[in-house]
Design a protein around this motif. Structure first.
Motif, PDB file in Angstrom:
ATOM      1  N   ARG A 202      -2.513  -2.204  -5.184  1.00  0.00           N
ATOM      2  CA  ARG A 202      -2.438  -1.054  -4.288  1.00  0.00           C
ATOM      3  C   ARG A 202      -3.458   0.031  -4.607  1.00  0.00           C
ATOM      4  NH1 ARG A 202       2.998   1.636  -1.728  1.00  0.00           N
ATOM      5  NH2 ARG A 202       1.979   3.409  -0.688  1.00  0.00           N
ATOM      6  N   PRO A 203      -3.637   0.441  -5.864  1.00  0.00           N
ATOM      7  CA  PRO A 203      -4.653   1.467  -6.139  1.00  0.00           C
ATOM      8  C   PRO A 203      -6.052   1.050  -5.678  1.00  0.00           C
ATOM      9  CG  PRO A 203      -3.196   1.234  -8.020  1.00  0.00           C
ATOM     10  CD  PRO A 203      -2.875   0.112  -7.093  1.00  0.00           C
ATOM     11  N   THR A 204      -6.426  -0.208  -5.928  1.00  0.00           N
ATOM     12  CA  THR A 204      -7.737  -0.683  -5.482  1.00  0.00           C
ATOM     13  C   THR A 204      -7.814  -0.679  -3.964  1.00  0.00           C
ATOM     14  OG1 THR A 204      -7.949  -2.066  -7.453  1.00  0.00           O
ATOM     15  CG2 THR A 204      -9.363  -2.614  -5.570  1.00  0.00           C
TER      16      THR A 204
ATOM     17  N   ASN B  94     -10.394   1.439  -1.565  1.00  0.00           N
ATOM     18  CA  ASN B  94     -11.252   0.826  -0.554  1.00  0.00           C
ATOM     19  C   ASN B  94     -11.044   1.473   0.812  1.00  0.00           C
ATOM     20  OD1 ASN B  94     -12.514  -0.984  -2.306  1.00  0.00           O
ATOM     21  ND2 ASN B  94     -10.958  -2.560  -2.015  1.00  0.00           N
ATOM     22  N   LEU B  95      -9.819   1.812   1.134  1.00  0.00           N
ATOM     23  CA  LEU B  95      -9.560   2.510   2.392  1.00  0.00           C
ATOM     24  C   LEU B  95     -10.350   3.815   2.444  1.00  0.00           C
ATOM     25  CD1 LEU B  95      -5.675   2.096   2.806  1.00  0.00           C
ATOM     26  CD2 LEU B  95      -7.462   0.915   4.110  1.00  0.00           C
ATOM     27  N   ALA B  96     -10.315   4.559   1.347  1.00  0.00           N
ATOM     28  CA  ALA B  96     -11.026   5.840   1.307  1.00  0.00           C
ATOM     29  C   ALA B  96     -12.538   5.644   1.318  1.00  0.00           C
ATOM     30  CB  ALA B  96     -10.602   6.630   0.069  1.00  0.00           C
ATOM     31  N   ALA B  97     -13.004   4.634   0.584  1.00  0.00           N
ATOM     32  CA  ALA B  97     -14.444   4.426   0.447  1.00  0.00           C
ATOM     33  C   ALA B  97     -15.108   4.067   1.770  1.00  0.00           C
ATOM     34  CB  ALA B  97     -14.724   3.337  -0.589  1.00  0.00           C
ATOM     35  N   TYR B  98     -14.386   3.345   2.625  1.00  0.00           N
ATOM     36  CA  TYR B  98     -15.009   2.870   3.862  1.00  0.00           C
ATOM     37  C   TYR B  98     -14.529   3.616   5.096  1.00  0.00           C
ATOM     38  CZ  TYR B  98     -16.776  -0.637   0.747  1.00  0.00           C
ATOM     39  OH  TYR B  98     -17.418  -1.252  -0.305  1.00  0.00           O
ATOM     40  N   GLY B  99     -13.847   4.732   4.891  1.00  0.00           N
ATOM     41  CA  GLY B  99     -13.586   5.652   5.991  1.00  0.00           C
ATOM     42  C   GLY B  99     -12.390   5.341   6.855  1.00  0.00           C
ATOM     43  N   ALA B 100     -11.354   4.707   6.286  1.00  0.00           N
ATOM     44  CA  ALA B 100     -10.136   4.495   7.065  1.00  0.00           C
ATOM     45  C   ALA B 100      -9.494   5.844   7.376  1.00  0.00           C
ATOM     46  CB  ALA B 100      -9.164   3.606   6.285  1.00  0.00           C
ATOM     47  N   GLY B 101      -8.846   5.924   8.524  1.00  0.00           N
ATOM     48  CA  GLY B 101      -8.237   7.181   8.940  1.00  0.00           C
ATOM     49  C   GLY B 101      -6.876   7.408   8.318  1.00  0.00           C
ATOM     50  N   ASP B 102      -6.171   8.394   8.843  1.00  0.00           N
ATOM     51  CA  ASP B 102      -4.837   8.719   8.337  1.00  0.00           C
ATOM     52  C   ASP B 102      -3.750   7.882   9.004  1.00  0.00           C
ATOM     53  OD1 ASP B 102      -5.923  10.719   6.713  1.00  0.00           O
ATOM     54  OD2 ASP B 102      -5.796  12.212   8.320  1.00  0.00           O
ATOM     55  N   ASN B 103      -4.148   6.997   9.899  1.00  0.00           N
ATOM     56  CA  ASN B 103      -3.159   6.208  10.643  1.00  0.00           C
ATOM     57  C   ASN B 103      -2.860   4.872   9.971  1.00  0.00           C
ATOM     58  OD1 ASN B 103      -5.782   5.428  11.150  1.00  0.00           O
ATOM     59  ND2 ASN B 103      -5.414   4.836  13.282  1.00  0.00           N
ATOM     60  N   ILE B 104      -2.765   4.906   8.639  1.00  0.00           N
ATOM     61  CA  ILE B 104      -2.470   3.703   7.848  1.00  0.00           C
ATOM     62  C   ILE B 104      -1.061   3.830   7.266  1.00  0.00           C
ATOM     63  CG2 ILE B 104      -3.193   2.214   5.952  1.00  0.00           C
ATOM     64  CD1 ILE B 104      -5.313   2.421   8.094  1.00  0.00           C
ATOM     65  N   ASP B 105      -0.251   2.805   7.466  1.00  0.00           N
ATOM     66  CA  ASP B 105       1.070   2.730   6.856  1.00  0.00           C
ATOM     67  C   ASP B 105       1.074   1.586   5.852  1.00  0.00           C
ATOM     68  OD1 ASP B 105       2.015   4.769   8.531  1.00  0.00           O
ATOM     69  OD2 ASP B 105       2.529   3.327  10.103  1.00  0.00           O
ATOM     70  N   ILE B 106       1.476   1.872   4.618  1.00  0.00           N
ATOM     71  CA  ILE B 106       1.527   0.847   3.578  1.00  0.00           C
ATOM     72  C   ILE B 106       2.987   0.547   3.267  1.00  0.00           C
ATOM     73  CG2 ILE B 106       0.882   0.245   1.216  1.00  0.00           C
ATOM     74  CD1 ILE B 106      -1.476   2.150   1.468  1.00  0.00           C
TER      75      ILE B 106
ATOM     76  N   ILE C 236       1.139  -4.783   4.681  1.00  0.00           N
ATOM     77  CA  ILE C 236       2.355  -5.277   4.039  1.00  0.00           C
ATOM     78  C   ILE C 236       1.963  -6.190   2.888  1.00  0.00           C
ATOM     79  CG2 ILE C 236       4.517  -6.537   4.393  1.00  0.00           C
ATOM     80  CD1 ILE C 236       4.012  -5.984   7.486  1.00  0.00           C
ATOM     81  N   ASP C 237       2.467  -5.870   1.691  1.00  0.00           N
ATOM     82  CA  ASP C 237       2.141  -6.682   0.520  1.00  0.00           C
ATOM     83  C   ASP C 237       3.176  -6.390  -0.564  1.00  0.00           C
ATOM     84  OD1 ASP C 237      -0.794  -8.095  -0.518  1.00  0.00           O
ATOM     85  OD2 ASP C 237       0.696  -7.601  -2.031  1.00  0.00           O
ATOM     86  N   VAL C 238       3.382  -7.356  -1.453  1.00  0.00           N
ATOM     87  CA  VAL C 238       4.303  -7.123  -2.574  1.00  0.00           C
ATOM     88  C   VAL C 238       3.647  -6.247  -3.637  1.00  0.00           C
ATOM     89  CG1 VAL C 238       5.534  -9.275  -2.192  1.00  0.00           C
ATOM     90  CG2 VAL C 238       3.593  -9.256  -3.771  1.00  0.00           C
ATOM     91  N   PHE C 239       2.311  -6.202  -3.660  1.00  0.00           N
ATOM     92  CA  PHE C 239       1.545  -5.395  -4.613  1.00  0.00           C
ATOM     93  C   PHE C 239       2.025  -5.627  -6.046  1.00  0.00           C
ATOM     94  CE2 PHE C 239       0.748  -2.862  -0.664  1.00  0.00           C
ATOM     95  CZ  PHE C 239      -0.624  -3.077  -0.621  1.00  0.00           C
ATOM     96  N   ASP C 240       2.582  -4.607  -6.705  1.00  0.00           N
ATOM     97  CA  ASP C 240       2.941  -4.738  -8.128  1.00  0.00           C
ATOM     98  C   ASP C 240       4.094  -5.694  -8.385  1.00  0.00           C
ATOM     99  OD1 ASP C 240       1.004  -2.879  -8.674  1.00  0.00           O
ATOM    100  OD2 ASP C 240       2.391  -1.178  -8.745  1.00  0.00           O
ATOM    101  N   ASP C 241       4.895  -5.982  -7.392  1.00  0.00           N
ATOM    102  CA  ASP C 241       6.063  -6.850  -7.583  1.00  0.00           C
ATOM    103  C   ASP C 241       5.632  -8.313  -7.500  1.00  0.00           C
ATOM    104  OD1 ASP C 241       8.546  -7.944  -7.840  1.00  0.00           O
ATOM    105  OD2 ASP C 241       9.245  -7.396  -5.814  1.00  0.00           O
ATOM    106  N   GLN C 242       4.924  -8.769  -8.524  1.00  0.00           N
ATOM    107  CA  GLN C 242       4.402 -10.124  -8.505  1.00  0.00           C
ATOM    108  C   GLN C 242       5.474 -11.185  -8.691  1.00  0.00           C
ATOM    109  OE1 GLN C 242       1.149 -11.333  -7.814  1.00  0.00           O
ATOM    110  NE2 GLN C 242       1.146  -9.250  -6.960  1.00  0.00           N
TER     111      GLN C 242
END
Length: 330
Positions: free
Chosen positions: A96-98, A102-114, A78-84
């Motif tokens: 969010r893009p970064t 990072n999620l992809a680079a370090y092997g996070a699974g598909d069970n992530i909700d943003i 949970i984050d405001v991300f672009d809505d500063q």
């Protein structure tokens, strides 16, 4: 101090060893170990639920919680991300893009909700009415008193009975809104109970009994890292855990230090000789600088008197007058 981590899933262990220092953010390396280790320890205690974090930045601490998570459990970011405009105290700048890279680079699974939202809007959006479901709820969003209180109430109402809540920057002198929010929440009847203090984060349990159980669980999981026990805080007792140099253990039996930490036990004789040589050179350089400073401290007019007497002579009365006014001897 040298310490061994508990055995961690390979994705977690690999991230701690080589990825932690690559992801931008503010997280003590020892606290990363404590978050990673307690997430795994909960599973051995059959504590079931998802994990969540308010305040993501680039995912430095979120990865400690979400990597190696069982496939049937969710990790909610949970984050405001672009809505500063919603980042009222500039206590971070989620990207969010970064984060997703990072999620992809370090092997996070598909069970992530943003979830892109201010935590102040979560209740209105129905986040709380979804029911209790989190075994770990990390709070690292806005650092004002109002937002901290709000986030603690959100966590209390969504964490499972045997779960825990992690509050960031609770003793950070730059963000006094956090501790003010904690005390405000407790004064208003909040049921979360302080249990364990790790570098820059306070871990709270759902009851006095659960706080005692988590203190015992930390002692069993990190037996060499306890710094001080039974410290009074807000009417409760907490155990304080230290910073340490960690050797990270994975399920594949690979063990290694966190990048950027060089435990003394791993320093070879050649490396020690090199460090001693660097220290001698640094001392020699310091001595030379001190001599230069002492030479530079010679009054300018004395240098001028020696090198250019025809120029120094007219200003001597001025220097004498200055010394007399300042009470300095002639």
């Amino acid at each position: 101090m040298m310490a061994l981590t508990p055995v961690l899933p390979d994705a977690k262990a690999g991230y701690l060893r080589s990825g932690l220092q690559q992801v931008r953010g503010w997280l003590d390396a020892s606290t990363a170990v404590y978050l990673s280790g307690i997430e795994v320890a909960q599973r051995t205690e059959d504590i079931v639920g998802d994990v969540a974090e308010i305040g993501i930045h680039h995912g430095k601490s979120f990865l400690c919680l979400s990597l190696g998570l069982p496939a049937d459990q969710r990790a909610v970011a949970i984050d405001v991300f672009d809505d500063q405009s919603a980042n009222v105290d500039n206590s971070g700048r989620g990207n969010r893009p970064t984060f997703e890279r990072n999620l992809a680079a370090y092997g996070a699974g598909d069970n992530i909700d943003i979830l892109q939202s201010s935590s102040l809007d979560l209740e209105q959006a129905g986040f709380v009415t979804a029911g209790r479901r989190f075994r770990i709820f990390s709070i690292d969003g806005g650092h004002t008193k109002e937002i901290t209180e709000n986030d603690l109430w959100i966590a209390e109402r969504t964490v499972v009975e045997r779960g825990l809540v992690v509050l960031d920057d609770v003793l950070n002198r730059h963000w006094l809104g956090v501790i003010s929010g904690l005390f405000g929440y407790l004064a208003d009847g909040g049921s979360l109970v302080p249990a364990v203090l790790v570098p820059n984060k306070l871990i709270l349990a759902t009851s006095v009994d659960q706080a005692k159980q988590y203190r015992d669980l930390f002692a069993a999981t990190f037996p060499t890292a306890l710094e001080k026990a039974d410290v009074p805080l807000a009417g409760h007792l907490v155990d304080v855990y230290a910073q340490a140099h960690w050797l990270v253990r994975g399920e594949n039996d690979e063990t290694g230090p966190i990048t950027g930490h060089e435990p003394m036990a791993t320093i070879t004789a050649a490396r020690l000789t090199e460090l001693e040589g660097q220290l001698r050179t640094a001392r020699s350089d310091l001595k030379a600088v001190q001599q230069q400073l002492r030479a530079a401290n010679l009054p300018l007019y004395r240098k001028a008197a020696r090198r250019m007497p025809w120029l120094a002579r007219p200003v001597r009365p001025i220097f004498r007058r200055v010394r007399k006014v300042m009470g300095r001897p002639r």
